[in-house]
Design a protein around this motif. Structure first.
Motif, PDB file in Angstrom:
ATOM      1  N   MET A 193     -16.760 -26.769  14.048  1.00 61.54           N
ATOM      2  CA  MET A 193     -16.481 -27.619  15.197  1.00 61.54           C
ATOM      3  C   MET A 193     -16.014 -26.789  16.389  1.00 61.54           C
ATOM      4  O   MET A 193     -15.531 -25.670  16.233  1.00 61.54           O
ATOM      5  N   ASP A 194     -16.179 -27.323  17.572  1.00 59.57           N
ATOM      6  CA  ASP A 194     -15.723 -26.684  18.800  1.00 59.57           C
ATOM      7  C   ASP A 194     -14.211 -26.896  18.897  1.00 59.57           C
ATOM      8  O   ASP A 194     -13.743 -28.011  19.140  1.00 59.57           O
ATOM      9  N   VAL A 195     -13.441 -25.822  18.692  1.00 54.26           N
ATOM     10  CA  VAL A 195     -11.988 -25.931  18.649  1.00 54.26           C
ATOM     11  C   VAL A 195     -11.432 -26.454  19.969  1.00 54.26           C
ATOM     12  O   VAL A 195     -10.574 -27.347  20.000  1.00 54.26           O
ATOM     13  N   SER A 196     -11.920 -25.902  21.070  1.00 52.62           N
ATOM     14  CA  SER A 196     -11.416 -26.320  22.381  1.00 52.62           C
ATOM     15  C   SER A 196     -11.679 -27.799  22.628  1.00 52.62           C
ATOM     16  O   SER A 196     -10.809 -28.529  23.120  1.00 52.62           O
ATOM     17  N   ALA A 197     -12.868 -28.264  22.284  1.00 54.72           N
ATOM     18  CA  ALA A 197     -13.209 -29.673  22.482  1.00 54.72           C
ATOM     19  C   ALA A 197     -12.381 -30.563  21.564  1.00 54.72           C
ATOM     20  O   ALA A 197     -11.895 -31.629  21.987  1.00 54.72           O
ATOM     21  N   PHE A 204      -9.477 -29.985  20.447  1.00 53.23           N
ATOM     22  CA  PHE A 204      -8.063 -29.953  20.829  1.00 53.23           C
ATOM     23  C   PHE A 204      -7.770 -30.884  22.007  1.00 53.23           C
ATOM     24  O   PHE A 204      -6.605 -31.148  22.300  1.00 53.23           O
ATOM     25  N   GLU A 205      -8.788 -31.381  22.658  1.00 59.83           N
ATOM     26  CA  GLU A 205      -8.572 -32.282  23.790  1.00 59.83           C
ATOM     27  C   GLU A 205      -7.887 -33.580  23.370  1.00 59.83           C
ATOM     28  O   GLU A 205      -7.270 -34.256  24.195  1.00 59.83           O
ATOM     29  N   LEU A 225      -6.552 -23.555  16.774  1.00 60.76           N
ATOM     30  CA  LEU A 225      -7.179 -23.664  15.461  1.00 60.76           C
ATOM     31  C   LEU A 225      -6.138 -23.932  14.384  1.00 60.76           C
ATOM     32  O   LEU A 225      -6.330 -24.793  13.510  1.00 60.76           O
ATOM     33  N   ASN A 226      -5.015 -23.217  14.430  1.00 61.12           N
ATOM     34  CA  ASN A 226      -3.973 -23.400  13.433  1.00 61.12           C
ATOM     35  C   ASN A 226      -3.352 -24.783  13.504  1.00 61.12           C
ATOM     36  O   ASN A 226      -3.022 -25.380  12.474  1.00 61.12           O
TER      37      ASN A 226
END
Length: 273
Positions: free
Chosen positions: A72-76, A78-79, A59-60
């Motif tokens: 938003m979906d952070v994991s998605a 970050f892809e 997130l950071n």
């Protein structure tokens, strides 16, 4: 039967029940039960704690790079960000295991150097290998380069990220995710309003020298070299000095300097989009 010396139903006398030995046995039993409960909770929660730390870090990084939108979906999201490892002295990419931690490596003399008199950031040791994050656009080109940075302020080591535009000179954002600076003073380094002052600032001058700095106060309107000057934080002279020292170190020859130079060469040669 009653009176002094009378026993309870288990056959213990009052004196036995109130003895130091019995008190210690009860205390030890309570401690053992508590230890088992705490240990079990720590082991069972460890995977969730690791997931939360990873999500918080992602997130950071997204926020610093200006790529995060609420909800938003952070994991998605970050892809789209690529994590690479860099040998700092050469600026070249190297391979490391996914669990490699540069901060932990910095404590290992076989994986780090003692900075000695070159320790502007106040970190004592620096890992031989650092991590960098590259955000790519839909066509695979570089959209942001995010560099982890840390250095000592007034009271603590400040940990954050610096995001750069594809020209490797323009600041896209800065963020701090851990520090112990004074709330309301040096702690303002995590204030989004102050961090917004960094956007669009330029790191290096026309001669390629590091020129960005946080001033002691507000930068006057119409002042020269505005692209290299950031408003200071009132009452936080030593914290802002620490920020200046931190960035001067990490963007210099002992930090990411060789990597940024090498990456710029690859971009110019068409090896990187």
């Amino acid at each position: 039967m009653s009176g002094a010396g009378a026993g309870d139903r288990r056959g213990w006398s009052v004196a036995e029940r109130e003895s130091i030995g019995n008190t210690l046995r009860v205390a030890l039993g309570v401690c053992l039960v508590c230890a088992v409960v705490v240990s079990t909770a720590a082991v069972s929660l460890r995977p969730y704690q690791a997931e939360n730390r990873l999500a918080f870090r992602q997130l950071n990084i997204l926020q610093t790079a200006g790529l995060y939108e609420p909800g938003m979906d952070v994991s998605a999201a970050f892809e789209r960000i690529e994590r690479r490892f860099v040998e700092l002295d050469s600026g070249e990419y190297v391979e490391r295991e996914d669990d490699f931690d540069p901060l932990r490596a910095a404590r290992d003399p076989s994986q780090s150097i003692n900075l000695g008199g070159e320790d502007e950031a106040g970190i004592r040791r620096r890992s031989d290998v650092a991590e960098v994050f590259i955000a790519r656009d839909a066509d695979g080109g570089i959209e942001r380069v995010i560099l982890p940075v840390h250095g000592y302020g007034l009271w603590s080591t400040m940990f954050g990220f610096l995001a750069l535009e594809p020209d490797l000179n323009t600041v896209a954002g800065i963020g701090f995710y851990e520090h112990g600076e004074t709330p309301g003073l040096g702690g303002e380094i995590e204030n989004p309003r102050w961090q917004a002052n960094w956007e669009g600032k330029r790191l290096f001058d026309e001669q390629g020298r590091f020129a960005l700095r946080v001033e002691r106060g507000q930068v006057p309107d119409g002042a020269s070299n505005l692209e290299h000057r950031v408003d200071g934080i009132s009452g936080a002279t030593l914290t802002t000095r620490g920020v200046n020292n931190m960035l001067r170190f990490w963007l210099g020859e002992r930090g990411y300097g060789p990597y940024l130079e090498r990456l710029g060469q690859r971009i110019d040669a068409g090896e990187e989009s």
